[in-house]
Design an enzyme around this catalytic site. Structure first.
Site, PDB file in Angstrom:
ATOM      1  CG  MET A   1      -1.898  -1.186   1.191  1.00 13.56           C
ATOM      2  SD  MET A   1      -3.468  -0.863   2.004  1.00 13.56           S
ATOM      3  CE  MET A   1      -2.921  -0.529   3.665  1.00 13.56           C
ATOM      4  N   GLY A   2       2.151   1.094  -0.388  1.00 11.50           N
ATOM      5  CA  GLY A   2       3.057   2.244  -0.428  1.00 11.50           C
ATOM      6  C   GLY A   2       3.545   2.615   0.960  1.00 11.50           C
TER       7      GLY A   2
ATOM      8  CG  LEU B   1       7.215   1.280  -0.638  1.00 13.02           C
ATOM      9  CD1 LEU B   1       7.985   0.960  -1.915  1.00 13.02           C
ATOM     10  CD2 LEU B   1       6.233   0.167  -0.316  1.00 13.02           C
ATOM     11  CG  HIS B   2       8.417   0.026   6.316  1.00 13.68           C
ATOM     12  ND1 HIS B   2       8.659  -1.326   6.306  1.00 13.68           N
ATOM     13  CD2 HIS B   2       7.092   0.161   6.611  1.00 13.68           C
ATOM     14  CE1 HIS B   2       7.561  -1.981   6.604  1.00 13.68           C
ATOM     15  NE2 HIS B   2       6.577  -1.110   6.775  1.00 13.68           N
TER      16      HIS B   2
ATOM     17  CG  HIS C   1       6.909  -2.217   2.227  1.00 14.31           C
ATOM     18  ND1 HIS C   1       6.833  -1.104   3.044  1.00 14.31           N
ATOM     19  CD2 HIS C   1       5.676  -2.771   2.253  1.00 14.31           C
ATOM     20  CE1 HIS C   1       5.616  -1.002   3.533  1.00 14.31           C
ATOM     21  NE2 HIS C   1       4.888  -1.992   3.074  1.00 14.31           N
TER      22      HIS C   1
ATOM     23  N   GLY D   1       4.748  -9.890   4.358  1.00 13.64           N
ATOM     24  CA  GLY D   1       5.446  -9.872   5.635  1.00 13.64           C
ATOM     25  C   GLY D   1       4.686 -10.664   6.694  1.00 13.64           C
ATOM     26  CD  GLU D   2       7.008 -15.215   9.258  1.00 14.55           C
ATOM     27  OE1 GLU D   2       7.561 -14.868  10.329  1.00 14.55           O
ATOM     28  OE2 GLU D   2       7.192 -16.321   8.728  1.00 14.55           O
TER      29      GLU D   2
ATOM     30  CB  SER E   1       3.974  -0.677  11.094  1.00 15.43           C
ATOM     31  OG  SER E   1       2.705  -0.191  10.710  1.00 15.43           O
TER      32      SER E   1
ATOM     33  NE  ARG F   1      -3.043   1.602   9.776  1.00 15.74           N
ATOM     34  CZ  ARG F   1      -3.380   0.604   8.949  1.00 15.74           C
ATOM     35  NH1 ARG F   1      -2.681  -0.512   8.963  1.00 15.74           N
ATOM     36  NH2 ARG F   1      -4.409   0.720   8.124  1.00 15.74           N
TER      37      ARG F   1
HETATM   38  O1  PAF Z   1      -0.168  -5.581   3.711  1.00 11.72           O
HETATM   39  C1  PAF Z   1      -0.549  -4.703   2.911  1.00 11.72           C
HETATM   40  O2  PAF Z   1       0.162  -3.749   2.629  1.00 11.72           O
HETATM   41  C2  PAF Z   1      -1.920  -4.837   2.293  1.00 11.72           C
HETATM   42  O3  PAF Z   1      -2.841  -5.376   3.173  1.00 11.72           O
HETATM   43  C3  PAF Z   1      -1.913  -5.598   0.960  1.00 11.72           C
HETATM   44  C4  PAF Z   1      -1.483  -7.055   1.148  1.00 11.72           C
HETATM   45  C5  PAF Z   1      -0.981  -4.929  -0.039  1.00 11.72           C
HETATM   46  C6  PAF Z   1      -3.324  -5.627   0.354  1.00 11.72           C
HETATM   47  O4  PAF Z   1      -3.801  -4.340   0.140  1.00 11.72           O
END
Ligand code: PAF
Length: 283
Positions: free
Chosen positions: A27-28, A30-31, A34, A144-145, A182, A184
């Site tokens: 979902m962008g 990024l860290h 990702h 990711g786990e 995260s 967030r």
């Molecule tokens: O983990 C995420 O970033 C999202 O839930 C995903 C898997 C890209 C689906 O939108």
């Protein structure tokens, strides 16, 4: 790196990709977590693609869809630097055209924990991931786990629908002090960032206690108390679960995981930890 915005362009680009393809759906914002998925994808396939899409279907009405961090330019630079071959940035109307009426729901693993705390969330995740996998047709897809229940839901969905893709879970990447990365975390004030550490610490302590044979209920109660003592205002769950079914465990078994979700200020954090069965675990 090819930057793709329409499904038509994606189809053409996909046909032109040689060898095997790894997909990293995101979902962008990024860290390093990702970027680790991209590296793992590179190790497993000839080509790596990523998607960036803040999926409205997986956010509840009172959740953070409008304030979810968006940093497209920076994300593209990071992916390019990591050697990603292709990035697809779909728009909501490409994935959800007018009259869109089909969702994927996964029974069982999606029902407890975040499934209860965030009604509709996992149907949103399963639907978008199914669509991304169908459109990109990767050989392997990496998640990711950190989102442990999400990973279980996606595995079940891909298996049940017979999608010809290997779903790979990649261990959580943490900051040096232990907080799981995260997107967030960006919402946290410096004070909350310090308090947030109570979450991985509470899980580590509970894992040690359970591994050492202490009663599960006591370990979970102490973890919850530690979160409240450190400023968390709401705890959705701290649970010991079977690592495959995600059903709660009162007695330890071989494959167990601690899962937790709790809120600090207005930020909801989740984390999870594998628990090693100790000599007192009985199984
Ligand atoms: O983990 C995420 O970033 C999202 O839930 C995903 C898997 C890209 C689906 O939108």
């Amino acid at each position: 790196m090819q930057i793709i915005r329409s499904i038509a362009e994606l189809r053409t680009a996909r046909r032109g990709l040689e060898g095997t393809l790894a997909l990293v759906p995101t979902m962008g914002a990024l860290h390093e977590g990702h970027l680790t998925l991209v590296r793992e994808g590179r190790a497993r396939a000839t080509q790596v693609a990523a998607t960036i899409f803040v999926n409205p279907l997986q956010f509840g009405p009172n959740e953070d869809l409008s304030r979810y961090p968006r940093q497209e330019e920076q994300d593209l630079q990071l992916l390019e630097r990591e050697g990603c071959d292709l990035v697809w940035l779909p728009t909501p109307d490409q994935l959800y055209p007018p009259g869109f009426a089909t969702t994927v729901t996964v029974a069982g693993v999606s029902e407890r924990w975040d499934g209860e705390a965030r009604p509709g969330h996992f149907a949103g995740v399963a639907t978008v991931v199914a669509k991304l996998l169908i459109a990109c047709a990767p050989d392997v897809a990496l998640f990711g786990e950190k989102d442990f229940q999400q990973l279980a839901v996606i595995r079940r969905m891909a298996g049940d629908l017979g999608l010809p893709v290997e779903i790979v879970g990649v261990p959580t990447v943490r900051d040096a002090d232990g907080l799981a990365l995260s997107s967030r975390n960006a919402y946290l004030s410096p004070e909350q960032r310090r308090q947030a550490l109570a979450l991985p610490r509470a899980l580590e302590q509970a894992a040690e206690q359970i591994g050492a044979g202490q009663p599960v209920a006591t370990a979970l109660a102490e973890a919850k108390a530690a979160l409240i003592d450190n400023g968390f205002t709401r705890i959705d769950y701290v649970a010991l679960v079977d690592g495959d079914s995600l059903e709660p465990l009162e007695i330890p078994c071989r494959n167990m995981r601690l899962l937790a979700a709790a809120t600090l200020g207005t930020t909801r954090l989740i984390d999870n930890l594998a628990v090693a069965a100790g000599s007192h675990s009985g199984g």
